[in-house]
Write an enzyme that holds these catalytic residues in place. Sequence first.
Site, short mmCIF file in Angstrom:
data_model
loop_
_atom_site.label_atom_id
_atom_site.label_comp_id
_atom_site.label_asym_id
_atom_site.label_seq_id
_atom_site.Cartn_x
_atom_site.Cartn_y
_atom_site.Cartn_z
N ASN A 64 0.60 -1.30 -0.02
CA ASN A 64 -0.26 -0.15 0.10
C ASN A 64 0.88 0.96 0.01
OD1 ASN A 64 -2.46 -1.45 0.66
ND2 ASN A 64 -3.13 -1.55 2.21
N GLY B 20 -3.76 4.52 7.85
CA GLY B 20 -2.29 4.52 8.28
C GLY B 20 -1.70 4.50 7.23
N ASP B 21 -1.80 3.45 6.32
CA ASP B 21 -1.29 3.56 5.01
C ASP B 21 -1.05 4.38 3.86
OD1 ASP B 21 -0.32 0.87 6.36
OD2 ASP B 21 -1.22 0.15 5.08
N ALA B 22 -2.00 4.79 3.84
CA ALA B 22 -2.20 6.35 2.78
C ALA B 22 -1.68 7.13 3.83
CB ALA B 22 -3.42 6.73 3.07
#
Length: 303
Positions: free
Chosen positions: A41, A238-240
Site C-alpha cells: 500500500n 494509516g498506510d495512506a
Amino acid sequence: KVVSAGHINWDVTIHVDRLPEPDGETRIDRLEQSGGGSAANVAVGLVDLGGQSVVYGSVGGDESGALALRELASAGVDPGQVLVDAAEPTSVKYVIVDGGGELLMLANDGANESFSAAGLDRDTLAAADHLHLTGQQPETAAALATAAAEAGATRSFDPGRRVADREFDAALHASDVLFVNDREADALAAATDVDPWEPEDRVVAIKLGDEGATVRTPHGSVSHPGFDVDPVDTTGAGDAFAAGFLAAALREPEITGDGFSHDPRDYQVPILVGNACGAVATESVTARTDLSWDRVRDRMGES
Ligand code: ADP
C-alpha cells in the site's frame, strides 16, 4: 527511490446487505479484489504521488500471488525483489462489509511470515534514499534497517499492532521516523524507554484518526486536525497517511538533507499531506486507495 518492506496481500472485499449470522447465508452484492498489505500500500501510494518505489516482501506461488505481483507492476511499483515462496499460500485478506460499514475480516499469515532478508539483492537497498518498514519478522526488519543505515538511506518504521514486542527494538532504534497511532504510542511508552510523545532522538508521527495527527521531535511538536470526511472504512488510512507524509517529506531537502530534521516546523506540509491522504482513504472500503496530488490538493482545499 524508496524501498517499502513488509506485508504484501491479496485483498478480496465482499459487499453484502447484512453480515451473515453463524450458520446463516448472505447473498453477495458485489465482490472486489485488489492488492493490499501495508508495504505494498505504501509503495503504491508513493508512486501515485510521483515517487519511485520498490517493494520487498514475499508472496506464495499461487494465483493470488501472481495477481498481487501483476497489480504492483501495473501500479508502477518495481516488484522485482518480491520473493516467491512456493511452499506457502499468498497472504489473503477477505473483508465482508455490510451497507452500514460493519466489517468481518478473515486472513491467513501465509507467505508474509516467511519473508526474510536472506534472498534479497543488496544493490537495490544501496541505491535507495529511504527504507520504509512495516510489519514483518523482527529479524528481517532488523537486517534491513541495518543494511539501509550502512548504505546511507534514511529509515521509517510502522510497527502496527506488534509495537510493544521487544523483538523489534533493533528496527525501532534504527529508524529516523516512527509511525504509530495513539494506542500504539501509549503501548510503546509503557513497554520501552522510547516515549513517542516526548522522543529523545527521532521523529514520531502519531496518527489520531479523525483528529488528524501530531508530529513529535526532540525539539517540539506540530499538530493538525483531520480533514472533514464521512468515513466509510478506515482500513488502510494509516498506510495512506505514511505514503503522503513520506512523499512530502522526502522531496524537501530541508527535511531529509541530513537524516530527518528535528525541527517540528519542517513537518507542517508532510502532516497536512498525510492527513489528506488518510482522509481520502477512509472514503472507500478497499485498503488500497488511489492517491494523486490532484486528489490530495482537492481534499486540502475543501477544508
Ligand atoms: P491507523 O489506521 O494506523 O490506526 P488512523 O486511524 O489514525 O491510523 O488513521 C490514519 C490517518 O488517517 C489519521 O492520522 C488521519 O489523518 C486520517 N483519518 C483517519 N480517520 C479519519 C477520519 N474519520 N476523519 C479524517 N481523517 C481520518
